[in-house]
Motif scaffolding. Structure first.
Motif, PDB file in Angstrom:
ATOM      1  N   THR A 150      46.378  43.632  48.252  1.00  0.00           N
ATOM      2  CA  THR A 150      45.599  42.506  47.890  1.00  0.00           C
ATOM      3  C   THR A 150      45.648  40.888  48.870  1.00  0.00           C
ATOM      4  OG1 THR A 150      45.223  43.027  45.682  1.00  0.00           O
ATOM      5  CG2 THR A 150      45.064  41.346  45.435  1.00  0.00           C
ATOM      6  N   SER A 191      44.850  41.026  52.296  1.00  0.00           N
ATOM      7  CA  SER A 191      42.914  40.829  51.956  1.00  0.00           C
ATOM      8  C   SER A 191      42.905  39.242  52.295  1.00  0.00           C
ATOM      9  CB  SER A 191      42.564  41.482  51.427  1.00  0.00           C
ATOM     10  OG  SER A 191      43.158  43.086  51.915  1.00  0.00           O
ATOM     11  N   ALA A 192      43.237  38.280  51.042  1.00  0.00           N
ATOM     12  CA  ALA A 192      42.674  37.604  50.717  1.00  0.00           C
ATOM     13  C   ALA A 192      43.168  36.326  51.339  1.00  0.00           C
ATOM     14  CB  ALA A 192      42.927  37.375  49.778  1.00  0.00           C
ATOM     15  N   TYR A 193      44.883  36.337  51.698  1.00  0.00           N
ATOM     16  CA  TYR A 193      44.946  35.313  52.898  1.00  0.00           C
ATOM     17  C   TYR A 193      45.777  36.005  54.303  1.00  0.00           C
ATOM     18  CZ  TYR A 193      45.562  32.903  48.622  1.00  0.00           C
ATOM     19  OH  TYR A 193      44.841  32.188  47.431  1.00  0.00           O
TER      20      TYR A 193
END
Length: 120
Positions: free
Chosen positions: A89, A92-94
């Motif tokens: 996560t 993917s987010a950063y």
């Protein structure tokens, strides 16, 4: 404010769970070998009785140990799964290379090392 690094080695935790399972298998094999000991092999009834008593006690203890190790391994595997999900996560987010901050060479998106290496 707390400083420092929190490190989680997921591969080591996987190996730890495998070693726990392996250790109970080794103890069960030793217990089975003890069950085969008898007066025909040892030549003495008292030794056979002592082995039988020890076997029964060890069997009870091994059963309790197997239950505890199984429960602990399951919890550790859940933690590993959740850390891996968190890592995915965050990755993917950063993304490692995001847009840069105007006027600097710094990326706007923070670069997080994999959780398997560290959480900062």
């Amino acid at each position: 404010m707390a400083t420092g690094t929190f490190t989680v080695d997921l591969d080591w935790l996987d190996q730890f769970c495998n070693q726990l399972t392996s250790s109970t298998c080794s103890l069960e094999a030793a217990l089975s070998a003890l069950k085969e000991t008898g007066p025909i092999r040892t030549g003495h009834d008292d030794l056979d009785k002592a082995c039988l008593t020890f076997h029964d006690r060890w069997d009870d203890g091994l059963d309790m140990m197997n239950k505890s190790i199984s429960a602990m391994s399951e919890k550790v595997r859940i933690c590993v799964r959740d850390y891996r999900r968190t890592e995915t996560t965050l990755t993917s987010a950063y993304p490692a290379s995001g847009p840069s901050v105007p006027g600097t060479t710094q990326s706007a998106a923070p670069t997080y090392p994999h959780i398997t290496t560290a959480l900062g």
